[in-house]
Write a protein that holds these residues in place. Sequence first.
Motif, mmCIF file in Angstrom:
data_model
loop_
_atom_site.group_PDB
_atom_site.id
_atom_site.type_symbol
_atom_site.label_atom_id
_atom_site.label_comp_id
_atom_site.label_asym_id
_atom_site.label_seq_id
_atom_site.Cartn_x
_atom_site.Cartn_y
_atom_site.Cartn_z
ATOM 1 N N LYS A 11 0.976 -1.088 0.010
ATOM 2 C CA LYS A 11 -0.152 -0.144 0.067
ATOM 3 C C LYS A 11 0.871 1.303 -0.104
ATOM 4 O O LYS A 11 1.449 1.561 0.895
ATOM 5 C CB LYS A 11 -0.730 0.032 1.275
ATOM 6 C CG LYS A 11 -1.768 1.283 1.287
ATOM 7 C CD LYS A 11 -2.511 1.410 0.201
ATOM 8 C CE LYS A 11 -3.448 2.826 0.379
ATOM 9 N NZ LYS A 11 -4.530 3.161 -0.842
ATOM 10 N N MET A 50 -7.255 -2.779 4.867
ATOM 11 C CA MET A 50 -7.395 -3.598 3.455
ATOM 12 C C MET A 50 -7.960 -4.556 3.678
ATOM 13 O O MET A 50 -8.733 -5.171 2.686
ATOM 14 C CB MET A 50 -5.877 -3.775 3.106
ATOM 15 C CG MET A 50 -5.016 -2.556 2.781
ATOM 16 S SD MET A 50 -3.500 -2.699 1.704
ATOM 17 C CE MET A 50 -2.490 -3.374 2.972
ATOM 18 N N ARG A 53 -11.438 -3.762 3.122
ATOM 19 C CA ARG A 53 -11.586 -2.783 2.019
ATOM 20 C C ARG A 53 -12.032 -1.317 2.379
ATOM 21 O O ARG A 53 -12.778 -0.602 1.632
ATOM 22 C CB ARG A 53 -12.567 -3.321 1.279
ATOM 23 C CG ARG A 53 -12.498 -4.535 0.307
ATOM 24 C CD ARG A 53 -13.225 -4.572 -1.035
ATOM 25 N NE ARG A 53 -12.956 -4.117 -2.251
ATOM 26 C CZ ARG A 53 -13.658 -3.704 -3.431
ATOM 27 N NH1 ARG A 53 -14.845 -4.286 -3.235
ATOM 28 N NH2 ARG A 53 -13.254 -2.851 -4.265
ATOM 29 N N GLU A 56 -7.898 0.354 -0.356
ATOM 30 C CA GLU A 56 -7.473 -0.559 -1.461
ATOM 31 C C GLU A 56 -6.174 -0.997 -1.536
ATOM 32 O O GLU A 56 -5.200 0.184 -1.639
ATOM 33 C CB GLU A 56 -8.182 -0.187 -2.698
ATOM 34 C CG GLU A 56 -9.722 -0.010 -3.099
ATOM 35 C CD GLU A 56 -10.241 -1.223 -3.070
ATOM 36 O OE1 GLU A 56 -9.882 -2.233 -3.303
ATOM 37 O OE2 GLU A 56 -11.436 -1.235 -2.559
ATOM 38 N N SER A 58 -2.432 -0.926 -3.080
ATOM 39 C CA SER A 58 -1.807 -0.524 -4.399
ATOM 40 C C SER A 58 -1.439 -1.981 -5.084
ATOM 41 O O SER A 58 -1.520 -1.763 -6.578
ATOM 42 C CB SER A 58 -0.485 0.231 -4.232
ATOM 43 O OG SER A 58 -0.884 1.105 -3.157
ATOM 44 N N ARG A 61 -3.215 -9.042 -3.024
ATOM 45 C CA ARG A 61 -4.739 -9.305 -3.015
ATOM 46 C C ARG A 61 -5.095 -9.764 -1.604
ATOM 47 O O ARG A 61 -4.018 -10.554 -0.975
ATOM 48 C CB ARG A 61 -5.364 -10.165 -4.137
ATOM 49 C CG ARG A 61 -4.734 -11.459 -4.433
ATOM 50 C CD ARG A 61 -5.742 -11.930 -5.482
ATOM 51 N NE ARG A 61 -5.391 -12.961 -6.148
ATOM 52 C CZ ARG A 61 -6.033 -13.538 -7.096
ATOM 53 N NH1 ARG A 61 -7.035 -12.958 -7.524
ATOM 54 N NH2 ARG A 61 -5.515 -14.742 -7.663
ATOM 55 N N THR A 70 -12.415 -7.997 -3.360
ATOM 56 C CA THR A 70 -12.902 -7.289 -4.424
ATOM 57 C C THR A 70 -14.203 -7.884 -5.159
ATOM 58 O O THR A 70 -14.976 -7.248 -5.683
ATOM 59 C CB THR A 70 -11.878 -6.837 -5.352
ATOM 60 O OG1 THR A 70 -11.435 -7.865 -5.971
ATOM 61 C CG2 THR A 70 -10.917 -6.004 -4.757
#
Length: 231
Positions: A11, A50, A53, A56, A58, A61, A70
């Motif tokens: 991030k 993160m 959520r 988000e 960078s 996942r 997501t």
Amino acid sequence: GATIQLEDLTKLYPGNPNPAVENVSMDIRAGETVILVGPSGCGKSTTLKMINRLIEPSSGRIRIDDEDVTDIDPVKLRRKVGYAIQSSGLFPHMTVAQNIALVPRMVGWPKARVRDRVEEMLDLVGLDPREFHGRYPRRLSGGQQQRVGVARALAADPPVLLMDEPFGAVDPITRDHLQDELIRLQHELHKTIVFVTHDFDEAIKLGDRIAVLRERSHIAQFDTPEAILTN
Ligand code: ADP
Ligand code: ADP
């Protein structure tokens, strides 16, 4: 519980060339409590945010029960992941009861069940429902606000709990009680919990595993309390 996988998470915040979190991977088992410890600013809060959520990544996942976050419908994600933070994060224009009722209502619980649940959660965190349900957050002490924040996080019975120094402002006796309640949730309901604390005793008491983090959330050690204590 649910499994959580962090895969190579990075991030970068806008305007800051140094990543807050860099290439972090972690597998969290269903029903496990993982404690994140590390110096202030090492990216613990960013990592938690993160997972649900609020921010988000960078790159990289996150999967919860093998599903990429997501791809999870936002309301379903609120139902799945409870979140309690240091500053309580209560909505100031809502009463204590409305704050606690928020996610159960959002996911469509019947009114009567929501009402019972609000009472149950207030009891759980040691606040008398008759005294507190109609109060606004500004009329609560810092510790009481945190307790309502914990009640709100637990209200919809989520399989995953993210807790960012949730007991920091709570008085020692209540903290002890809340820690015991959390242990009960671990054992009876098999919640998967990711818990940030500065308090090493709390980490040892609550953690199945402890992740010791350095800058950018680099994992220096990830092991059981027993193993951490002997190293
Ligand atoms: P911790 O929870 O371990 O104290 P944080 O995740 O809050 O760490 O912060 C990690 C790093 O990211 C810090 O250097 C912090 O200053 C920076 N940071 C946090 N939030 C933001 C933001 N919204 N914008 C820019 N930088 C941020
Ligand atoms: P609204 O008028 O928006 O319904 P309320 O303050 O009446 O707001 O209720 C907010 C939530 O708190 C509701 O979901 C309700 O079930 C719950 N609630 C209301 N009164 C009580 C109470 N006495 N004890 C526990 N929960 C309550």
